[in-house]
Design an enzyme around this catalytic site. Sequence first.
Site, mmCIF file in Angstrom:
data_model
loop_
_atom_site.group_PDB
_atom_site.id
_atom_site.type_symbol
_atom_site.label_atom_id
_atom_site.label_comp_id
_atom_site.label_asym_id
_atom_site.label_seq_id
_atom_site.Cartn_x
_atom_site.Cartn_y
_atom_site.Cartn_z
ATOM 1 N N SER A 42 0.791 -1.234 0.000
ATOM 2 C CA SER A 42 0.000 0.000 0.000
ATOM 3 C C SER A 42 0.826 1.288 0.000
ATOM 4 O O SER A 42 0.301 2.343 -0.329
ATOM 5 C CB SER A 42 -0.975 0.022 1.173
ATOM 6 N N LYS A 85 0.563 4.784 6.655
ATOM 7 C CA LYS A 85 0.003 5.605 5.577
ATOM 8 C C LYS A 85 0.600 6.998 5.641
ATOM 9 O O LYS A 85 1.278 7.368 6.583
ATOM 10 C CB LYS A 85 -1.528 5.719 5.700
#
Length: 175
Positions: A42, A85
């Site tokens: 990701s 993230k």
Amino acid sequence: MEKENKTVSEIKDWAISIVVAIALAMFIRTFIVELYVVDGPSMRPTLESAERLVVNKFIYRFRAPEKGEVLVFQYPRDPSRDFIKRVIATPGDTVEIREGRVLVNDQLLVEDYILEKTRSEYPKTTVPAGHIFVMGDNRNNSEDSRFADVGFVPYDLIKGKAVLVFWPLSSYKTL
């Protein structure tokens, strides 16, 4: 007798040293820095799966996360899992994804760290107080704030700021 006392004294010294080392390591891991392993794609190309990171757990005790920082937080639906993230928007900011582009406060976000445009849309929304909006750099393969199970990440779930990739050595870099 003297030799026996010396041995007992030496064992005691070693035991104290080991206990102090363990206590110090636990303190550092709990409050200062922690090591993490990237799991999944990701955050590509910024971070690759299986890279090892140093995460500063101390910094957010003194200031809020800032846009562009890469951080680790507990997954809201299962706090035993950690996600990594990038911070896209902070409290009071508006965020929108339109035609593959991310806009923060109606300004196009310059993202030289992504490989391709985002395929999803996201309606213009304001980040609430005490929360951040996060996205993975590999936008089309990232479970992040665009999805209801993650949503806006509350400050109390943030574990720390990723500051350094240290392994493998060929990937060594600061973040």
